[in-house]
Scaffold this active site. Structure first.
Site, PDB file in Angstrom:
ATOM      1  N   LYS A  13       0.826  -1.210   0.000  1.00 15.71           N
ATOM      2  CA  LYS A  13       0.000   0.000   0.000  1.00 15.71           C
ATOM      3  C   LYS A  13       0.869   1.273   0.000  1.00 15.71           C
ATOM      4  O   LYS A  13       0.609   2.191  -0.769  1.00 15.71           O
ATOM      5  CB  LYS A  13      -0.886  -0.062   1.244  1.00 15.71           C
ATOM      6  CG  LYS A  13      -1.740   1.119   1.513  1.00 15.71           C
ATOM      7  CD  LYS A  13      -2.722   0.779   2.615  1.00 15.71           C
ATOM      8  CE  LYS A  13      -2.045   0.312   3.902  1.00 15.71           C
ATOM      9  NZ  LYS A  13      -1.543   1.389   4.757  1.00 15.71           N
ATOM     10  N   ARG A  88      -9.384   3.300   9.416  1.00 18.58           N
ATOM     11  CA  ARG A  88      -8.901   1.974   9.752  1.00 18.58           C
ATOM     12  C   ARG A  88     -10.001   1.142  10.402  1.00 18.58           C
ATOM     13  O   ARG A  88      -9.808  -0.016  10.708  1.00 18.58           O
ATOM     14  CB  ARG A  88      -7.775   2.178  10.753  1.00 18.58           C
ATOM     15  CG  ARG A  88      -6.810   1.072  10.981  1.00 18.58           C
ATOM     16  CD  ARG A  88      -5.769   0.986   9.912  1.00 18.58           C
ATOM     17  NE  ARG A  88      -4.527   0.455  10.400  1.00 18.58           N
ATOM     18  CZ  ARG A  88      -3.340   0.967  10.107  1.00 18.58           C
ATOM     19  NH1 ARG A  88      -3.238   2.025   9.345  1.00 18.58           N
ATOM     20  NH2 ARG A  88      -2.247   0.415  10.569  1.00 18.58           N
ATOM     21  N   ARG A 127      10.449  -5.393   4.939  1.00 16.46           N
ATOM     22  CA  ARG A 127      10.454  -4.003   4.492  1.00 16.46           C
ATOM     23  C   ARG A 127      11.362  -3.136   5.360  1.00 16.46           C
ATOM     24  O   ARG A 127      11.593  -3.419   6.527  1.00 16.46           O
ATOM     25  CB  ARG A 127       9.046  -3.436   4.416  1.00 16.46           C
ATOM     26  CG  ARG A 127       8.291  -3.412   5.689  1.00 16.46           C
ATOM     27  CD  ARG A 127       6.898  -2.883   5.420  1.00 16.46           C
ATOM     28  NE  ARG A 127       6.094  -2.866   6.610  1.00 16.46           N
ATOM     29  CZ  ARG A 127       4.808  -2.604   6.610  1.00 16.46           C
ATOM     30  NH1 ARG A 127       4.187  -2.349   5.478  1.00 16.46           N
ATOM     31  NH2 ARG A 127       4.130  -2.592   7.727  1.00 16.46           N
ATOM     32  N   ARG A 166      10.768  -1.246  11.480  1.00 17.86           N
ATOM     33  CA  ARG A 166       9.788  -0.818  12.485  1.00 17.86           C
ATOM     34  C   ARG A 166       9.684  -1.893  13.553  1.00 17.86           C
ATOM     35  O   ARG A 166       9.596  -3.072  13.241  1.00 17.86           O
ATOM     36  CB  ARG A 166       8.418  -0.659  11.822  1.00 17.86           C
ATOM     37  CG  ARG A 166       8.304   0.572  10.997  1.00 17.86           C
ATOM     38  CD  ARG A 166       7.064   0.568  10.164  1.00 17.86           C
ATOM     39  NE  ARG A 166       5.839   0.179  10.868  1.00 17.86           N
ATOM     40  CZ  ARG A 166       4.637   0.216  10.314  1.00 17.86           C
ATOM     41  NH1 ARG A 166       4.485   0.630   9.071  1.00 17.86           N
ATOM     42  NH2 ARG A 166       3.567  -0.149  10.988  1.00 17.86           N
TER      43      ARG A 166
END
Ligand code: AMP
Length: 225
Positions: A13, A88, A127, A166
């Site tokens: 996304k 969300r 990622r 993260r």
């Protein structure tokens, strides 16, 4: 052009959002990135949000909704925006639709990247975030956005900046919780997607998130004006 983009964590996304942002030259507003910036700057908002984010829970609506609605009122949003990570849940979707109505603003597109939960989970841990720019996606498993090596370490393929992971991407329980929220059709993010599908007043573009980044981009662009 006012656009919402949906997809589970790991669906690409953010990567697609960065590409769409360039096409329309609108700000790419990522709720998660706004929270992370506040956390790294040690603001009050960041302090309030951190514990929820670390667990993979949603930050409460009374913090998140005003933060995003105020962001949409900023000057750079007057010619459009691409909203990523918000809404969300169903309440956020209803509140956003009402706020847009009241402001006389139209939603042009809702983009949904469809990806099975197990595939999304596999993608998350690879990622990497560029410390300089959120719109520099990097992923160790995708050739098109693979980080490059410099002085023996991996750096951003776009700007050569440092990369970080993260904490909530490396925590199995936090990943599962975020996906529980995303795939929840009763009150969660899928309920928000279905809310816009049922509205019938906005074009919803649903694309398969499994092919390559370029193919997903092409599938989205084919549907956008
Ligand atoms: P993301 O970068 O989109 O994966 O978001 C990271 C985290 O920020 C999420 O797991 C939530 O804790 C928080 N967050 C982001 N967007 C929202 C939202 N719309 N509502 C509540 N919490 C959010």
């Amino acid at each position: 052009m006012n656009i919402l983009i949906f997809g589970p964590n790991g669906s690409g996304k953010g990567t697609q959002g960065a590409i769409i942002q360039k096409k329309y030259n609108v700000p790419h507003i990522e709720s998660g990135a706004i929270f992370r910036k506040n956390i790294s700057e040690g603001t009050e908002l960041g302090k309030k949000a951190k514990e929820y984010i670390d667990r993979g829970d949603l930050v409460p609506d009374d913090i998140t909704i005003p933060m995003i609605l105020n962001r949409l009122k900023e000057d750079d949003c007057k010619d459009g925006w691409l909203l990523d990570g918000f809404p969300r849940n169903k309440v956020q979707a209803e509140t956003l639709a009402k706020a847009l109505d009241e402001a006389g603003m139209k939603l042009d597109y809702v983009i949904e990247i469809v990806l099975p939960r197990e595939v999304a989970k596999l993608r998350i841990t690879g990622r990497r975030l560029c410390v300089n720019d959120n719109n520099h996606p990097n992923h160790i498993a995708f050739d098109a956005i693979k980080p490059v090596e410099k002085d023996g370490k991996l750096v951003c393929r776009v700007c050569g900046g440092d990369l970080k992971t993260r904490a909530d991407d490396q925590d199995d329980a936090a990943i599962d919780k975020r996906h529980d929220i995303y795939y929840d059709e009763e009150t969660g993010t899928m309920a928000a997607v279905n809310f816009f599908k049922n509205l019938g007043t906005v074009k919803v573009i649903s694309v398969d998130g499994r092919p390559s980044i370029e193919e997903v981009t092409a599938a989205i662009m084919k549907e956008l004006d």
